[in-house]
Scaffold this motif. Structure first.
Motif, PDB file in Angstrom:
ATOM      1  N   ALA A 122      40.250   1.307  47.890  1.00  0.00           N
ATOM      2  CA  ALA A 122      39.541   0.052  47.994  1.00  0.00           C
ATOM      3  C   ALA A 122      40.827  -0.997  47.357  1.00  0.00           C
ATOM      4  CB  ALA A 122      38.482  -0.210  46.566  1.00  0.00           C
ATOM      5  N   GLN A 123      41.608  -0.533  46.592  1.00  0.00           N
ATOM      6  CA  GLN A 123      42.709  -1.624  46.317  1.00  0.00           C
ATOM      7  C   GLN A 123      43.841  -1.990  47.133  1.00  0.00           C
ATOM      8  OE1 GLN A 123      43.968   0.376  42.674  1.00  0.00           O
ATOM      9  NE2 GLN A 123      43.268  -1.283  41.328  1.00  0.00           N
ATOM     10  N   LEU A 124      43.735  -0.949  48.199  1.00  0.00           N
ATOM     11  CA  LEU A 124      44.822  -0.975  49.512  1.00  0.00           C
ATOM     12  C   LEU A 124      44.096  -1.960  50.391  1.00  0.00           C
ATOM     13  CD1 LEU A 124      46.003   2.687  50.057  1.00  0.00           C
ATOM     14  CD2 LEU A 124      47.211   0.897  48.768  1.00  0.00           C
ATOM     15  N   ALA A 125      42.621  -1.913  50.387  1.00  0.00           N
ATOM     16  CA  ALA A 125      41.968  -2.813  51.396  1.00  0.00           C
ATOM     17  C   ALA A 125      41.967  -4.156  51.023  1.00  0.00           C
ATOM     18  CB  ALA A 125      40.608  -2.219  51.525  1.00  0.00           C
ATOM     19  N   VAL A 126      41.732  -4.376  49.768  1.00  0.00           N
ATOM     20  CA  VAL A 126      41.600  -5.749  49.297  1.00  0.00           C
ATOM     21  C   VAL A 126      43.022  -6.225  48.927  1.00  0.00           C
ATOM     22  CG1 VAL A 126      41.824  -5.527  46.514  1.00  0.00           C
ATOM     23  CG2 VAL A 126      40.322  -7.252  47.554  1.00  0.00           C
ATOM     24  N   GLY A 127      43.973  -5.399  48.916  1.00  0.00           N
ATOM     25  CA  GLY A 127      45.597  -5.896  49.154  1.00  0.00           C
ATOM     26  C   GLY A 127      45.745  -6.476  50.316  1.00  0.00           C
ATOM     27  N   LEU A 128      45.522  -5.828  51.456  1.00  0.00           N
ATOM     28  CA  LEU A 128      45.362  -6.392  52.820  1.00  0.00           C
ATOM     29  C   LEU A 128      44.554  -7.577  52.948  1.00  0.00           C
ATOM     30  CD1 LEU A 128      46.531  -5.998  55.674  1.00  0.00           C
ATOM     31  CD2 LEU A 128      44.757  -4.372  56.348  1.00  0.00           C
ATOM     32  N   GLY A 154      47.162 -15.024  52.763  1.00  0.00           N
ATOM     33  CA  GLY A 154      48.358 -15.681  52.588  1.00  0.00           C
ATOM     34  C   GLY A 154      48.808 -15.582  51.241  1.00  0.00           C
ATOM     35  N   ASN A 155      47.729 -14.792  50.255  1.00  0.00           N
ATOM     36  CA  ASN A 155      48.354 -14.762  48.803  1.00  0.00           C
ATOM     37  C   ASN A 155      48.923 -13.194  48.785  1.00  0.00           C
ATOM     38  OD1 ASN A 155      48.525 -14.165  46.038  1.00  0.00           O
ATOM     39  ND2 ASN A 155      46.211 -13.696  45.924  1.00  0.00           N
ATOM     40  N   THR A 156      50.403 -13.705  49.125  1.00  0.00           N
ATOM     41  CA  THR A 156      51.303 -12.718  49.507  1.00  0.00           C
ATOM     42  C   THR A 156      51.577 -11.904  47.968  1.00  0.00           C
ATOM     43  OG1 THR A 156      53.124 -14.152  48.971  1.00  0.00           O
ATOM     44  CG2 THR A 156      52.596 -13.618  51.379  1.00  0.00           C
ATOM     45  N   ALA A 157      51.716 -12.614  46.623  1.00  0.00           N
ATOM     46  CA  ALA A 157      52.031 -12.016  45.370  1.00  0.00           C
ATOM     47  C   ALA A 157      50.890 -11.173  45.051  1.00  0.00           C
ATOM     48  CB  ALA A 157      52.269 -13.135  44.518  1.00  0.00           C
ATOM     49  N   GLY A 158      49.594 -11.738  45.328  1.00  0.00           N
ATOM     50  CA  GLY A 158      48.408 -10.730  44.950  1.00  0.00           C
ATOM     51  C   GLY A 158      48.377  -9.621  45.806  1.00  0.00           C
ATOM     52  N   GLY A 159      48.587  -9.878  47.058  1.00  0.00           N
ATOM     53  CA  GLY A 159      48.272  -8.768  48.156  1.00  0.00           C
ATOM     54  C   GLY A 159      49.539  -7.911  47.774  1.00  0.00           C
ATOM     55  N   ALA A 174      54.083  -4.513  51.150  1.00  0.00           N
ATOM     56  CA  ALA A 174      54.035  -5.186  50.089  1.00  0.00           C
ATOM     57  C   ALA A 174      55.589  -5.816  50.181  1.00  0.00           C
ATOM     58  CB  ALA A 174      53.889  -4.291  48.999  1.00  0.00           C
ATOM     59  N   GLY A 175      56.602  -5.047  50.546  1.00  0.00           N
ATOM     60  CA  GLY A 175      58.155  -5.327  50.526  1.00  0.00           C
ATOM     61  C   GLY A 175      58.458  -6.316  51.400  1.00  0.00           C
ATOM     62  N   ARG A 176      57.466  -6.719  52.387  1.00  0.00           N
ATOM     63  CA  ARG A 176      57.888  -7.562  53.397  1.00  0.00           C
ATOM     64  C   ARG A 176      56.796  -9.061  53.710  1.00  0.00           C
ATOM     65  NH1 ARG A 176      54.829  -6.595  58.060  1.00  0.00           N
ATOM     66  NH2 ARG A 176      54.042  -4.465  58.388  1.00  0.00           N
ATOM     67  N   LEU A 177      55.998  -9.047  52.868  1.00  0.00           N
ATOM     68  CA  LEU A 177      55.140  -9.918  52.558  1.00  0.00           C
ATOM     69  C   LEU A 177      55.875 -11.324  52.409  1.00  0.00           C
ATOM     70  CD1 LEU A 177      52.023  -8.839  51.059  1.00  0.00           C
ATOM     71  CD2 LEU A 177      52.350  -9.177  53.255  1.00  0.00           C
ATOM     72  N   THR A 178      55.545 -12.423  53.437  1.00  0.00           N
ATOM     73  CA  THR A 178      56.207 -13.562  53.337  1.00  0.00           C
ATOM     74  C   THR A 178      55.301 -14.705  53.511  1.00  0.00           C
ATOM     75  OG1 THR A 178      57.083 -13.804  55.537  1.00  0.00           O
ATOM     76  CG2 THR A 178      58.497 -13.046  53.541  1.00  0.00           C
ATOM     77  N   GLY A 179      54.182 -14.270  54.229  1.00  0.00           N
ATOM     78  CA  GLY A 179      53.031 -15.122  54.612  1.00  0.00           C
ATOM     79  C   GLY A 179      52.047 -14.354  55.122  1.00  0.00           C
ATOM     80  N   PRO A 180      50.694 -15.110  55.550  1.00  0.00           N
ATOM     81  CA  PRO A 180      49.618 -14.396  56.192  1.00  0.00           C
ATOM     82  C   PRO A 180      50.110 -13.485  57.141  1.00  0.00           C
ATOM     83  CG  PRO A 180      49.325 -16.827  56.038  1.00  0.00           C
ATOM     84  CD  PRO A 180      50.875 -16.623  55.776  1.00  0.00           C
ATOM     85  N   VAL A 181      49.246 -12.303  57.004  1.00  0.00           N
ATOM     86  CA  VAL A 181      49.401 -11.371  58.035  1.00  0.00           C
ATOM     87  C   VAL A 181      48.238 -11.046  58.940  1.00  0.00           C
ATOM     88  CG1 VAL A 181      51.275  -9.869  56.674  1.00  0.00           C
ATOM     89  CG2 VAL A 181      48.938  -9.121  56.623  1.00  0.00           C
TER      90      VAL A 181
END
Length: 155
Positions: free
Chosen positions: A87-93, A99-104, A137-144
């Motif tokens: 569930a945490q993986l899905a909500v992280g995505l 666009g919440n890169t830090a929280g994601g 997580a290591g490459r998030l810089t904006g919305p995916v």
């Protein structure tokens, strides 16, 4: 705030009746939205994984999270942390798509850590999912694009 006017479900819990988009964000009243996942559905692990995969592939990780949450809350005690981690993986995505890169990133890593100790129960690709979550997580810089980033749940 007038508590008597709050939306409530059949059990009396506060439940926002506004329509939602595919990422679970509330839309204005009367706007067309995405049908919500029913809560409290008892599914087999195979049904849970199939439904969650369908939702992830459709770019609806928020809704997949709700499917995993049902499994987490109703499953056997020794599997609850597995379903909670999924569930945490899905909500992280979901957060990454919003666009919440830090929280994601934080939720992706937390979910990966939570499931990492499990073998491959129900043919879940635990190593693949943990690798996917850490890499994303290591490459998030904006919305995916959540559909393009959807992981494969099974081996």
């Amino acid at each position: 705030m007038d508590k008597a006017r709050r939306d409530r479900d059949a059990e009396g819990r506060a439940r926002n009746a506004r329509p939602r988009d595919g990422l679970g964000r509330p839309l204005p009243h009367g706007a067309p939205g995405v049908e919500r996942q029913p809560e409290g559905v008892l599914r087999t692990p195979a049904e849970t994984l199939s439904e969650a995969q369908r939702l992830l592939d459709a770019g609806m990780p928020f809704h997949a999270h709700e499917v995993f949450e049902d499994a987490w809350k109703s499953g056997p005690e020794d599997e609850r942390e597995l379903w909670r981690g999924l569930a945490q993986l899905a909500v992280g995505l979901t957060h990454a798509a919003r666009g919440n890169t830090a929280g994601g990133a934080r939720l992706l890593l937390r979910g990966a850590d939570r499931i990492a100790g499990f073998p491959a129960p129900h043919a879940i690709d635990v190593p693949g999912l943990t690798g996917w979550a850490r890499e994303l997580a290591g490459r998030l810089t904006g919305p995916v694009d959540p559909a393009a980033e959807a992981p494969r749940l099974r081996l």
